[in-house]
Design a protein around this motif. Structure first.
Motif, short mmCIF file in Angstrom:
data_model
loop_
_atom_site.label_atom_id
_atom_site.label_comp_id
_atom_site.label_asym_id
_atom_site.label_seq_id
_atom_site.Cartn_x
_atom_site.Cartn_y
_atom_site.Cartn_z
N ALA A 75 0.83 -1.21 0.00
CA ALA A 75 0.00 0.00 0.00
C ALA A 75 0.86 1.26 0.00
CB ALA A 75 -0.93 -0.01 1.21
N ALA A 76 1.98 1.23 0.75
CA ALA A 76 2.85 2.40 0.82
C ALA A 76 3.49 2.68 -0.54
CB ALA A 76 3.93 2.18 1.87
N LEU A 77 3.99 1.63 -1.20
CA LEU A 77 4.60 1.82 -2.51
C LEU A 77 3.56 2.24 -3.56
CD1 LEU A 77 7.31 -0.96 -2.88
CD2 LEU A 77 7.64 1.50 -2.79
N LEU A 78 2.36 1.71 -3.42
CA LEU A 78 1.29 2.11 -4.34
C LEU A 78 0.98 3.60 -4.17
CD1 LEU A 78 -0.78 1.27 -6.45
CD2 LEU A 78 -2.34 0.64 -4.58
N ALA A 79 0.97 4.07 -2.92
CA ALA A 79 0.71 5.50 -2.67
C ALA A 79 1.84 6.35 -3.25
CB ALA A 79 0.57 5.74 -1.17
N ILE A 80 3.09 5.89 -3.08
CA ILE A 80 4.23 6.64 -3.62
C ILE A 80 4.17 6.67 -5.15
CG2 ILE A 80 6.75 6.68 -3.80
CD1 ILE A 80 6.86 5.45 -1.02
N ALA A 84 4.04 9.80 -7.64
CA ALA A 84 4.93 9.95 -8.79
C ALA A 84 4.12 10.24 -10.06
CB ALA A 84 5.76 8.68 -8.97
N LEU A 85 2.99 9.57 -10.19
CA LEU A 85 2.13 9.81 -11.35
C LEU A 85 1.60 11.24 -11.35
CD1 LEU A 85 0.78 8.62 -13.84
CD2 LEU A 85 -1.06 7.78 -12.36
N THR A 86 1.23 11.72 -10.17
CA THR A 86 0.80 13.11 -10.04
C THR A 86 1.92 14.06 -10.43
OG1 THR A 86 -0.70 12.49 -8.24
CG2 THR A 86 -0.14 14.83 -8.45
N TRP A 97 10.92 11.14 -7.93
CA TRP A 97 12.11 10.47 -7.42
C TRP A 97 11.92 9.61 -6.17
CZ3 TRP A 97 16.35 8.86 -9.42
CH2 TRP A 97 16.81 9.44 -10.59
N PRO A 98 10.96 9.92 -5.28
CA PRO A 98 10.80 9.02 -4.11
C PRO A 98 10.48 7.58 -4.48
CG PRO A 98 9.73 11.12 -3.70
CD PRO A 98 10.16 11.16 -5.14
N LEU A 99 9.87 7.36 -5.67
CA LEU A 99 9.51 5.99 -6.03
C LEU A 99 10.73 5.10 -6.27
CD1 LEU A 99 7.32 3.93 -6.63
CD2 LEU A 99 7.29 4.73 -8.99
N PRO A 100 11.68 5.49 -7.15
CA PRO A 100 12.85 4.62 -7.31
C PRO A 100 13.66 4.46 -6.03
CG PRO A 100 13.20 6.72 -8.41
CD PRO A 100 11.75 6.66 -8.05
N LEU A 101 13.71 5.52 -5.21
CA LEU A 101 14.43 5.42 -3.95
C LEU A 101 13.77 4.41 -3.03
CD1 LEU A 101 15.26 9.19 -3.30
CD2 LEU A 101 16.75 7.40 -4.23
N VAL A 124 15.46 0.85 -12.51
CA VAL A 124 14.45 1.82 -12.07
C VAL A 124 15.06 3.22 -11.99
CG1 VAL A 124 13.04 2.51 -10.11
CG2 VAL A 124 13.01 0.15 -10.87
N VAL A 125 16.26 3.31 -11.44
CA VAL A 125 16.92 4.62 -11.34
C VAL A 125 17.21 5.18 -12.74
CG1 VAL A 125 19.01 5.81 -10.59
CG2 VAL A 125 17.90 4.17 -9.07
N ALA A 126 17.69 4.32 -13.65
CA ALA A 126 17.99 4.77 -15.02
C ALA A 126 16.73 5.21 -15.74
CB ALA A 126 18.67 3.64 -15.80
N ILE A 127 15.66 4.44 -15.60
CA ILE A 127 14.39 4.78 -16.25
C ILE A 127 13.86 6.12 -15.73
CG2 ILE A 127 11.96 4.12 -16.43
CD1 ILE A 127 12.99 1.18 -16.48
N THR A 128 13.90 6.29 -14.41
CA THR A 128 13.42 7.54 -13.83
C THR A 128 14.26 8.72 -14.29
OG1 THR A 128 12.71 6.31 -11.87
CG2 THR A 128 12.80 8.69 -11.68
#
Length: 241
Positions: A75-80, A84-86, A97-101, A124-128
């Motif tokens: 749930a926490a990662l889904l919220a992050i 990120a989408l926002t 950036w909080p998502l890949p971290l 993930v870091v490269a894609i972001t």
């Protein structure tokens, strides 16, 4: 399906909002709605990072023989991811950036595991980085390389499970396909060689598993990857970027 049951399977938790974003974004674009990140950046964030979250979280217990992730973590990662989408919609890089971290910390904190954790974290870091730099096309290629490397192992294993046959993991072909796919970001004609590698490794796959619906879907997706890589390489050679 109840919310706790949905969060117990990470891929299901991410599938619902991803499907919604995949449906809304093209409709909004056709209607003239634009985002600060552009359509490519929005879909890159929504689909690539969301798919990696769903896959990595679901596969993690199988990678390291550890316990399944708690619904709270999912749930926490889904919220992050939604944050990120926002951020992608509003053009706010700091919200992406909080998502890949978070994914990186989660994967690397597991006590046992394999190199897959490092590969996924780096991807993930490269894609972001590419998405926030305004290069969603290159981000897609890095995601395709990740699919080629991990999918080249996961898809035949899945087919073997359906067909009830033993599976012997290949090492060279998935790695070669992934490396060539990543190379296309710098030299697009490498996509032709990557496509050939993707097709050649299918010779050792237990394709009888494709007679089932799920197996057929995965094989079709793999053929789509090969076709896309070939088109990318051929398009460059004919001057169509």
């Amino acid at each position: 399906m109840r919310v706790p049951a949905l969060l117990a399977a990470p891929w299901r938790a991410f599938l619902v909002p991803m499907a919604f974003a995949a449906a809304v974004a093209p409709i909004g674009t056709l209607a003239g709605w634009q985002t600060s990140a552009g359509h490519g950046g929005l879909m890159g964030t929504a689909m690539i990072l969301g798919a990696i979250c769903g896959y990595a979280l679901t596969a993690l217990p199988g990678w390291d023989d550890g316990p399944p992730l708690s619904p709270i973590i999912t749930a926490a990662l889904l919220a992050i991811w939604l944050i990120a989408l926002t951020g992608a919609v509003a053009g706010q890089v700091r919200l992406i950036w909080p998502l890949p971290l978070a994914i990186g910390l989660l994967l690397l904190r597991r006590r046992r595991g394999s190199a897959k954790r490092w590969v996924v974290t780096g991807a993930v870091v490269a894609i972001t980085s590419l998405i926030t730099a305004g290069r969603p096309h290159d981000a897609m290629l890095i995601a395709a390389a990740l699919v080629a490397g991990l999918g080249g192992l996961a898809v035949p294993a899945f087919l073997a499970g359906i067909a009830g046959k033993p599976f012997h993991a290949m090492r060279f072909w998935p790695g070669a396909t992934a490396a060539l796919t990543a190379t296309t970001a710098l030299w697009p004609p490498a996509g032709i060689a990557a496509s050939v590698c993707a097709l050649l490794q299918m010779r050792a796959w237990p394709l009888s598993g494709a007679r089932r619906g799920a197996g057929a879907m995965l094989v079709a997706a793999w053929l789509g990857l090969a076709a896309g890589l070939a088109a990318h390489g051929l398009g460059f050679r004919h001057g169509a970027v």
